[in-house]
Design a protein around this motif. Sequence first.
Motif, short mmCIF file in Angstrom:
data_model
loop_
_atom_site.label_atom_id
_atom_site.label_comp_id
_atom_site.label_asym_id
_atom_site.label_seq_id
_atom_site.Cartn_x
_atom_site.Cartn_y
_atom_site.Cartn_z
N HIS A 152 0.69 -1.26 0.04
CA HIS A 152 0.10 -0.13 0.04
C HIS A 152 0.93 1.39 0.02
CE1 HIS A 152 -3.63 -2.41 0.84
NE2 HIS A 152 -2.87 -3.09 1.57
N ALA A 153 0.37 2.18 -0.50
CA ALA A 153 1.13 3.44 -0.84
C ALA A 153 0.09 4.67 -0.60
CB ALA A 153 1.99 3.57 -2.07
N SER A 154 0.63 5.77 -0.07
CA SER A 154 -0.57 6.73 -0.08
C SER A 154 0.38 8.17 -0.70
CB SER A 154 -0.53 7.44 1.38
OG SER A 154 -1.17 8.71 1.52
N GLU A 155 -0.17 8.87 -1.60
CA GLU A 155 0.74 10.27 -2.17
C GLU A 155 0.09 11.24 -1.48
OE1 GLU A 155 0.38 9.70 -6.50
OE2 GLU A 155 1.77 7.93 -6.55
N ARG A 156 -0.38 11.34 -0.35
CA ARG A 156 -0.92 12.53 0.15
C ARG A 156 0.34 13.09 0.94
NH1 ARG A 156 -5.92 12.88 4.44
NH2 ARG A 156 -5.69 15.10 4.08
N ALA A 157 0.52 14.59 0.44
CA ALA A 157 1.32 15.11 1.20
C ALA A 157 1.01 15.49 2.37
CB ALA A 157 1.79 16.57 0.44
N PHE A 158 2.15 15.67 3.51
CA PHE A 158 1.76 15.85 5.00
C PHE A 158 3.06 16.67 5.49
CE2 PHE A 158 1.76 14.71 9.40
CZ PHE A 158 0.36 15.41 9.71
N SER A 159 2.74 17.21 6.61
CA SER A 159 3.88 18.25 7.30
C SER A 159 3.70 18.33 8.74
CB SER A 159 3.86 19.82 6.82
OG SER A 159 4.05 19.70 5.13
N VAL A 160 4.63 18.35 9.20
CA VAL A 160 4.81 18.52 10.95
C VAL A 160 5.69 19.52 11.17
CG1 VAL A 160 5.08 17.34 13.10
CG2 VAL A 160 4.52 16.25 11.10
N ARG A 202 8.45 12.60 12.51
CA ARG A 202 8.47 11.23 11.80
C ARG A 202 7.31 10.66 12.38
NH1 ARG A 202 14.67 10.73 11.18
NH2 ARG A 202 15.17 12.15 9.50
N LYS A 203 7.44 10.42 13.65
CA LYS A 203 6.36 9.64 14.36
C LYS A 203 5.10 10.15 14.36
CE LYS A 203 5.60 7.93 19.39
NZ LYS A 203 5.58 8.22 20.60
N TYR A 213 -0.26 8.75 8.55
CA TYR A 213 -0.17 7.91 7.28
C TYR A 213 -0.80 6.56 7.70
CZ TYR A 213 2.20 11.29 4.30
OH TYR A 213 2.64 12.10 3.68
N ALA A 214 -0.78 6.23 9.05
CA ALA A 214 -1.42 4.88 9.44
C ALA A 214 -2.89 4.75 9.35
CB ALA A 214 -1.21 4.65 10.95
N ALA A 236 5.48 0.24 11.04
CA ALA A 236 5.89 -0.46 9.71
C ALA A 236 5.57 0.45 8.43
CB ALA A 236 4.80 -1.58 9.46
N ILE A 237 5.66 1.62 8.87
CA ILE A 237 5.28 2.54 7.70
C ILE A 237 6.61 3.29 7.35
CG2 ILE A 237 4.12 4.96 6.87
CD1 ILE A 237 1.68 3.99 8.57
N GLU A 238 6.98 3.33 6.01
CA GLU A 238 8.04 4.06 5.27
C GLU A 238 7.71 5.47 4.89
OE1 GLU A 238 11.30 3.71 1.79
OE2 GLU A 238 10.06 1.95 2.04
N LEU A 239 8.19 6.53 5.37
CA LEU A 239 7.87 7.82 5.05
C LEU A 239 8.87 8.20 3.78
CD1 LEU A 239 8.12 9.47 8.36
CD2 LEU A 239 6.09 9.02 7.06
N LEU A 240 8.04 9.06 3.00
CA LEU A 240 8.64 9.03 1.49
C LEU A 240 8.98 10.55 1.26
CD1 LEU A 240 6.53 6.88 -0.69
CD2 LEU A 240 8.65 6.44 0.19
N GLY A 241 9.91 11.18 0.42
CA GLY A 241 10.08 12.42 0.20
C GLY A 241 10.45 13.49 1.44
N GLU A 242 10.93 13.17 2.30
CA GLU A 242 11.23 14.07 3.51
C GLU A 242 12.07 15.30 3.24
OE1 GLU A 242 12.19 12.28 7.59
OE2 GLU A 242 13.88 13.75 7.23
N THR A 243 11.67 16.59 3.45
CA THR A 243 12.56 17.67 3.07
C THR A 243 12.12 18.57 4.46
OG1 THR A 243 10.57 18.46 1.99
CG2 THR A 243 12.60 17.74 0.77
#
Length: 586
Positions: A125-133, A145-146, A152-153, A164-171
């Motif tokens: 499973h993948a999610s392409e939704r952008a999110f910020s903290v 990250r937590k 995303y869970a 178990a979730i791998e975060l993508l595109g961290e900047t």
Amino acid sequence: MSKDASSQRMEKIVSLCKRRGFIFQSSEIYGGLNGFWDYGPLGAELKRNLRDTWWNAMMRERDDVVPLDASIILHPAVWKASGHVDTFSDPMVDCLLTKARFRADQVEPQSGTACHFTGAKAGDHASERAFSVLIRKGENIERARKVARTFYAEAFPAGTAPEAIELLGETLEEGIVNSKQFNPANGSLLTEPRPFNLMLRTHTGPIESDDNVAYLRPETAQAIFVQFKNIFDSNRVKVPFGIAQIGKAFRNEINPRNFTFRSREFEQMELEFFIRPDEAIALLYGSVAEWHEGADLSKPQPNWGWEMWHRYWVAQRTAYYDGIGLGTDVLDYYWQKPDELAHYARATVDILFKFAFGTEELEGIAARGDFDLRQHQKHSGKPLEVFDEELKAACAAMTEADREAFIDATFARRTNPDVTRGEVAAFCANLFKGNYLPHVIEPSAGLDRLALAVLSAAFDEESVTDDKGKSETRTVMRFHPRVAPVKVAVFPLLKNKPELVAQAREIVESLRRHMNVFYDESGAIGRRYRRQDEAGTPFCVTVDFDTVGENGPENAGTVTLRHRDSMKQERIAIADLKAWLLERIA
Ligand code: GAP
């Protein structure tokens, strides 16, 4: 006062309100209902006294204001015409993580570093939704990250562990300053602000459909405008005059807060004061009185235009507050700047009270022009203009040239550049015949906010030393006697002395038709005084052995009168008591 001291003071006020029965949370035994409050015995009396002081000052003691008691639910078209359906909203944002909802303008600004993610994946499973903290200075990126994994869970099948979730595109984006885009509690990104209509909706009749949607009124004012013509036609009133109303209003506030300050159900006390348009004043008196610093506002004058009337009502309301113990030491004023004014308002001043949680609005006084009547005239198709005999007579002698010159001068002074000369000419032609839509000055106050202000101003703690030299803290509500829930408490010194009890009861009977009296015979006299101090009772009367002549004739027929604020005691004849008290509570 420091922030800590202010919040401590507020906590003490809230706790006293509950302990002494001023204010309770609505439905408390079921966990309470956010934004709704109940007034207990002392609170109900306080509120009633405040309501009466407003009613008397704004209506009974004047001969130019009449009352109205309108229904809470009005025709939905009223709220369309008034603009509430389309624009009575607050900007709302949601926390993407917890779904908590905030008023966008009330989010506390945050600074730090934003961690952006373009998406996440877990297994197939993948999610392409952008999110910020947002992480604040000194916080570890792991926290961001937590939070992101927890976010995303939600998007993944139930049971997917955040770990178990791998975060993508961290900047990382450093240097975020005073941003309102993040939830102060967890740093999660908030949604974009969107309007949230504050009107509480319901349905009338047995079928719930869009055709019978109705709204609980968000303000009492509109019913006054809607009934304006009925009141004008059925009463011997002449412009300038006002219509006053006190009643419940409802707003589905996004964030009810600060105790009763922002509630979802509250009571308003509103006056709509109808005046002649300035152009009518100019035709009648040659010119319009101009406001200047130090202008005499004590008595309305026929040549006053909207500005003098507006200033007059600010002065009247200030005098009202002073008369119930809220002087200029606890009040402040905020004159809205031109770019803050509602599009129809010519001027608005907010009367503010210095609450423990900040200086906030108690009442707004707006010069609303003829906006409301014009809207209702347009939407209902019913004429709401008044006919002014005096104005017609004043215009009768005008020549055609005078009229043209007046139209030119009115056109030159227009504040709205879109208004055409033709429109100005039509307005003036109507005026020459004595017809116009009155303009309005609106002092609009909240009764619950006023009760909170009065409770806040009255609350005091002082250190006192008792007869045995022991010092203690005395909590005292220093209400103005006019608004104090109980005006006088009557005690027999001892409850087991029938002659003292009988005399005390007789005094209660003689006073209770004139004021709220409280009888108390239990406990030491000092304890009884303290209980009344907390209730804010300005006077206590004790029937003692002197009263019944046991210590000689000179004090027979007198009682001890104890003053709440100074704690001083004096003797007063029972025969003089009623008049003495009435003079102080009137
Ligand atoms: N007709 C004009 C009008 O309603 P407003 O400033 O929205 O103006 C007037 O409300 C007063 O009503 C406020 O100054 C405040 O005292 C009171 N009020 C408004 N919203 C309130 C709320 N959610 N809870 C308690 N009082 C409120």
